[in-house]
Scaffold this active site. Structure first.
Site, PDB file in Angstrom:
ATOM      1  N   HIS A  35       0.631  -0.933   0.136  1.00  0.00           N
ATOM      2  CA  HIS A  35       0.097   0.085   0.292  1.00  0.00           C
ATOM      3  C   HIS A  35       0.489   1.061  -0.020  1.00  0.00           C
ATOM      4  CE1 HIS A  35       0.779   0.450   3.828  1.00  0.00           C
ATOM      5  NE2 HIS A  35       0.121  -0.393   4.641  1.00  0.00           N
ATOM      6  N   HIS A  38       4.137   1.320   2.112  1.00  0.00           N
ATOM      7  CA  HIS A  38       4.998   0.858   0.946  1.00  0.00           C
ATOM      8  C   HIS A  38       5.976   1.653   0.423  1.00  0.00           C
ATOM      9  CE1 HIS A  38       2.900  -2.758   3.020  1.00  0.00           C
ATOM     10  NE2 HIS A  38       3.459  -3.295   3.597  1.00  0.00           N
ATOM     11  N   GLN A  62       8.174 -14.795  12.091  1.00  0.00           N
ATOM     12  CA  GLN A  62       7.642 -14.314  13.274  1.00  0.00           C
ATOM     13  C   GLN A  62       6.086 -14.392  13.226  1.00  0.00           C
ATOM     14  OE1 GLN A  62       8.791 -10.744   9.862  1.00  0.00           O
ATOM     15  NE2 GLN A  62       6.928  -9.620  10.443  1.00  0.00           N
TER      16      GLN A  62
HETATM   17  P1  AMP Z   1       4.598  -5.147   6.502  1.00  0.00           P
HETATM   18  O1  AMP Z   1       4.879  -5.386   4.679  1.00  0.00           O
HETATM   19  O2  AMP Z   1       3.602  -4.226   7.463  1.00  0.00           O
HETATM   20  O3  AMP Z   1       6.120  -6.085   6.680  1.00  0.00           O
HETATM   21  O4  AMP Z   1       5.349  -4.225   6.385  1.00  0.00           O
HETATM   22  C1  AMP Z   1       6.761  -3.790   5.616  1.00  0.00           C
HETATM   23  C2  AMP Z   1       7.558  -1.868   5.865  1.00  0.00           C
HETATM   24  O5  AMP Z   1       6.365  -1.024   5.840  1.00  0.00           O
HETATM   25  C3  AMP Z   1       8.201  -2.219   7.351  1.00  0.00           C
HETATM   26  O6  AMP Z   1       8.552  -1.495   7.749  1.00  0.00           O
HETATM   27  C4  AMP Z   1       6.515  -1.158   7.152  1.00  0.00           C
HETATM   28  O7  AMP Z   1       7.045  -0.481   8.836  1.00  0.00           O
HETATM   29  C5  AMP Z   1       6.500  -0.426   7.068  1.00  0.00           C
HETATM   30  N1  AMP Z   1       4.814  -0.092   6.975  1.00  0.00           N
HETATM   31  C6  AMP Z   1       3.749  -0.533   6.393  1.00  0.00           C
HETATM   32  N2  AMP Z   1       2.981   0.476   6.927  1.00  0.00           N
HETATM   33  C7  AMP Z   1       3.303   1.709   6.853  1.00  0.00           C
HETATM   34  C8  AMP Z   1       2.334   2.610   6.838  1.00  0.00           C
HETATM   35  N3  AMP Z   1       1.299   2.954   7.322  1.00  0.00           N
HETATM   36  N4  AMP Z   1       3.371   4.254   6.926  1.00  0.00           N
HETATM   37  C9  AMP Z   1       4.477   3.797   6.626  1.00  0.00           C
HETATM   38  N5  AMP Z   1       5.259   2.854   6.752  1.00  0.00           N
HETATM   39  C10 AMP Z   1       4.553   1.853   6.953  1.00  0.00           C
END
Ligand code: AMP
Length: 286
Positions: A35, A38, A62
């Protein structure tokens, strides 16, 4: 052009060629179902590095035994379209078998920082995160790696791991990207029904209330209590935790003199959502 790699050797070969040509490499680790949160990390990486590698891997280690590994949303084709738009150069999309040998015995684990906040309800989570991020950094050998402030504890844990293990990579934290109504963007928001989606706004409401009180000079304890009462006013919400901790070492705090992380995890129905904000501390006050 976006290259797709499913094998570790493929990533290594490409990165080696880039480095030989004197190019810098940024890494953005993700679990896919991408989204705008990312996308903001990828764009930041693209603005600071010559080449950007994004990993798109739902990391099984995890997830706890009763968590949502199986149901975690996945849509690799859509992810690739978004990554092309953001200018990513390579997406690493391995099968779990490519990342984990069946007879693996090595973990990267951490004391203290991994057992507070989310670590209380998710005891093996940060061991899985540290292990996979360590592996991804070993595979992609980036100059810089990008993480969202949305997962504030994860960012603190990774900064600590990189420092403690002398890893040769710069960790870059990026601000939380939110929906127009305030909800922090998350792949897990897709689990929410229409009514739950509405109820989930109590998290960002609590963040805003907390930020206001912090700006007015309230104590961390009073801020946490106020944030809790905002969430408790929402009947569909159940608090896992709301806490104020030192933003770097995640230890409890009693005042706002240093940077303080106000972090929360809240169940909306069966979906566990997180949100947070950080105060800069008196020494940074403008
Ligand atoms: P995930 O796919 O949820 O493991 O997230 C991958 C990376 O994207 C991680 O470093 C998250 O902190 C970052 N991330 C996820 N959602 C957001 C958001 N709303 N704003 C900024 N970074 C995000």
């Amino acid at each position: 052009m976006l290259e797709i790699a499913t094998k570790i050797a493929q990533v290594r070969e490409r990165v080696k060629a880039w480095k030989k040509a004197g190019l810098t490499v940024g890494l953005v680790p993700t679990m896919g179902y991408l989204h705008e949160g990312h996308a903001s990390l990828v764009k930041r990486a693209k603005s600071e590095c010559d080449r950007v590698v994004v990993s798109d891997f739902v990391n099984p280690t995890q997830f706890g035994p009763n968590e949502d590994l199986e149901s975690y949303p996945r849509d690799f084709e859509r992810d690739c379209a978004l990554l092309k738009d953001c200018g990513a150069d390579l997406v690493f999309h391995p099968a779990p078998e490519e990342m984990y040998a069946p007879d693996r015995t090595t973990w990267v684990d951490m004391e203290r920082l991994s057992s507070v906040l989310c670590g209380k309800t998710r005891p093996i989570h940060f061991r899985g995160v540290c292990t996979v991020v360590n592996k991804l950094i070993n595979i992609a050998a980036p100059d810089r790696a990008y993480f969202g402030q949305k997962d504030a504890q994860q960012l603190a844990v990774i900064r600590r791991m990189v420092r403690d293990l002398n890893m040769d990579v710069v960790i870059v934290g990026c601000p939380i990207v939110r929906e127009e109504d305030g909800l922090a963007k998350s792949s897990r928001n897709t689990y929410l029904s229409a009514a739950e989606r509405q109820a989930a706004l109590c998290l960002s409401r609590a963040v805003r209330a907390g930020e206001r009180l912090a700006a007015a000079g309230a104590s961390p304890q009073d801020i946490v209590e106020d944030m809790k009462s905002v969430i408790q006013a929402e009947p569909m919400a159940r608090i896992d935790y709301v806490e104020a901790v030192d933003a770097v070492n995640l230890e409890p705090v009693t005042d706002l003199s240093g940077p303080v992380l106000f972090a929360m995890a809240v169940y909306i129905g069966r979906t566990r959502l997180i949100d947070n904000f950080i105060t800069k501390g008196a020494s940074h006050a403008a």
